[in-house]
Design an enzyme around this catalytic site. Structure first.
Site, PDB file in Angstrom:
ATOM      1  N   ASP A  72      64.580   5.990  60.962  1.00 13.85           N
ATOM      2  CA  ASP A  72      64.794   7.299  60.356  1.00 13.85           C
ATOM      3  C   ASP A  72      63.560   7.741  59.581  1.00 13.85           C
ATOM      4  O   ASP A  72      63.003   6.966  58.787  1.00 13.85           O
ATOM      5  CB  ASP A  72      66.002   7.220  59.419  1.00 13.85           C
ATOM      6  CG  ASP A  72      66.362   8.560  58.822  1.00 13.85           C
ATOM      7  OD1 ASP A  72      66.817   9.428  59.568  1.00 13.85           O
ATOM      8  OD2 ASP A  72      66.196   8.718  57.595  1.00 13.85           O
ATOM      9  N   GLU A 109      61.725   8.433  64.419  1.00 18.42           N
ATOM     10  CA  GLU A 109      61.934   9.868  64.210  1.00 18.42           C
ATOM     11  C   GLU A 109      60.747  10.411  63.424  1.00 18.42           C
ATOM     12  O   GLU A 109      60.413   9.894  62.359  1.00 18.42           O
ATOM     13  CB  GLU A 109      63.221  10.113  63.435  1.00 18.42           C
ATOM     14  CG  GLU A 109      63.456  11.580  63.113  1.00 18.42           C
ATOM     15  CD  GLU A 109      64.478  11.780  62.005  1.00 18.42           C
ATOM     16  OE1 GLU A 109      65.312  12.687  62.149  1.00 18.42           O
ATOM     17  OE2 GLU A 109      64.439  11.048  61.001  1.00 18.42           O
TER      18      GLU A 109
END
Length: 556
Positions: A209, A277
């Site tokens: 993330d 990401e």
């Protein structure tokens, strides 16, 4: 404790061209009647996931958390939050997935923790405790103001005053999500230890993330942005975060050294992978830098295709740029996830099965790996929720200009005629919209022409053609809203034409292009006597005599 991996791990590059199905556990299936999905619910639906012909699952966070950001605020990296089950449940999930040939990747939120994490609880006690330097702390300016003008994605200053230390701490997201200090070698070692814990439990990879947020730069003010161009979450006219060029608060060169350490750890476990990401003004450049050379991430994805604009010219631009920049790196593409308005609504394809099939074919014919978000295979639309129904802090903060992420996180509808769509026997944490019931899994499984069955058929077709999974790619100029490309791998050369227009199109085509006998019904273009005929939102794929890309090429 070490756990087994699937028996086909000798294919260590399984991730290259893989299709990864994102499971948002809170909204997948509730088996204990508390209104929240759980790990047992994922286990119960693994046969369904396998039937889609995907290669892996990506589990959004299930770790111990106060749930201020629904699991992206981790208070124990090694714990399963009781609402989702136990560590034993997770181990059973991994074994059950592997038994079905599915790889298991899990979210890792490395740039920050919850403010309830034991590390932060110790760090904030004083300036000289053993973990005093584990988070990003800074003194105020002479007038008491925050150290820099950096903004948090969820609104307001990225700095929060703490009265214990009489210093500010950095939080790029919520106040309750303090940023770790990756300039401290002890922090890096600790984080790698948390990753190793899950590798030892048999996971096959990690979705990382906000991976470009792990390191910060000099404590200098970011300069203003001349023009606000919407893209990464938080870059909107209603959010001050989008008013700056983020030169110092993320995407720093020092992050590369951490990624190399992380990759070295993963290389100790053959067959494991990573997908990062990336949210940045130059996301494509960061994707390339983070994946080239085989020393950092295996894959990266950005928000470039998670756009509101479905015009083929707009979509083709980042794809061509990515190919020009990525070299031996590898992209991962997605059209939806848990942070973005549902695809069917965002691209104006509600109740338009032809367009949704086109978008599926568009995504699955690109070079790269693919993430599919749960419910895309059903054509779920964005749920319309009232302010009183919102639980997402971003939606609550920015209402009404931005309604947050709850609309794409509502529960999966499994049974059209069951209470709460068969997701739970009690009121779920977010409501199941009435219009989702008609799209329920049981209803679509019974319809051979449903979008769900089109997904299954096209994913199975893609698996049979290595050129679509791992092949090189070459784009041709758009013509009359038709995107044309070639894929080639080990003697197989395929021509792909995607009609983004609402009317039929006719193009010139090679006379020796031959339609594929095993193509599913959604591949509905017709190749005949040097002409390709495409219906509105039509799809065409043909085999063509092999040659190096660019030689004897297709000029539609």
């Amino acid at each position: 404790m070490s756990f087994s991996r699937p028996p086909h791990d000798e294919q260590q590059d399984w991730w290259r061209g893989a299709v990864i199905y994102q499971v948002y556990p809170r909204s997948f299936l509730d088996t204990n009647g508390d209104g929240v999905g759980d790990l047992q619910g994922v286990i119960d639906k693994l046969d369904y996931i396998a039937s889609l012909n995907v290669d892996a699952i990506w589990l959004s966070p299930f770790f111990t958390s106060p749930m201020k950001d629904f699991g992206y605020d981790v208070s124990d990296y090694r714990g399963v939050d009781p609402m989702f089950g136990t560590l034993a449940d997770f181990d059973r999930l991994v074994e059950a997935a592997h038994a079905r040939g599915l790889k298991v990747t899990i979210d890792q939120v490395l740039s920050h923790t919850s403010d309830q994490h034991a590390w932060f609880q110790e760090s904030r006690q004083s300036r000289d405790n053993p973990r005093a330097d584990w988070y990003v702390w800074a003194d105020p300016r002479p007038d008491g103001a925050p150290p820099t003008n950096w903004q948090a994605i969820f609104g307001g200053s990225a700095w929060q005053w703490d009265t214990r230390r009489c210093q500010y701490y950095l939080h790029n997201f919520l106040v309750e999500q303090p940023d770790l200090n990756f300039r401290n070698p002890e922090v890096v070692e600790a984080i790698l230890g948390e990753v190793r814990f899950w590798l030892e439990r048999g996971v096959d990879g990690f979705r990382l993330d906000a991976v470009n947020f792990c390191t910060h730069g000099e404590l200098k003010d970011n300069p203003p942005r001349e023009e606000i161009v919407e893209g990464f979450i938080g870059v909107r006219p209603d959010n001050p975060y989008g008013y700056q060029l983020h030169l110092y608060d993320k995407t720093q060169p020092e992050n590369l050294a951490f990624l190399e350490r992380l990759r070295a750890l993963l290389d100790e476990y053959p067959g494991t992978t990573s997908v990062g990401e990336v949210g940045d003004d130059d996301s494509l450049g960061v994707m390339a830098e983070y994946t080239r050379g085989g020393k950092r991430l295996h894959m990266a994805y950005s928000f470039n295709l998670l756009t509101d604009n479905a015009d083929p010219r707009h979509l083709l631009e980042p794809l061509e740029e990515m190919e020009a920049r990525i070299g031996d790196g590898w992209p991962c593409w997605a059209l939806g996830n848990h942070d973005i308005t549902r695809l069917a609504t965002r691209w104006g394809a509600e109740d338009d099965a032809a367009r949704l099939r086109l978008y599926l074919a568009f995504l699955l014919t690109q070079r790269g790996s693919v993430c599919l978000y749960q419910g895309e295979e059903l054509g779920l639309t964005e749920a319309e929720l009232s302010f009183e129904q919102l639980v997402d802090p971003a939606g609550i903060t920015f209402w009404p200009s931005y309604k947050g992420r709850d609309g794409c996180r509502t529960p999966m509808p499994w049974q059209a005629d069951a209470r709460h769509g068969g997701f739970s026997r009690t009121a779920p944490w977010l409501p199941v919209p009435d219009d989702h019931l008609g799209l329920a899994v049981d209803r679509q499984e019974a319809d051979p022409d449903s979008l769900l069955n089109a997904y299954r058929a096209f994913l199975a077709f893609r698996r049979r053609h290595p050129a679509l999974v791992k092949g090189e790619i070459r784009y041709h100029p758009l013509r009359d809203d038709v995107m044309c490309l070639e894929r080639r791998h080990r003697g197989e050369r395929l021509l792909v034409a995607l009609n983004f227009a609402g009317g039929p199109r006719e193009l010139g085509a090679p006379r020796d292009a031959r339609a594929l006998d095993d193509a599913p019904a959604m591949v509905n273009g017709r190749w005949q006597d040097g002409t390709l005929r495409l219906p509105a939102y039509g799809i065409a794929i043909a085999r063509y005599p092999d040659a190096p890309l660019g030689q004897a090429s297709w000029h539609p």
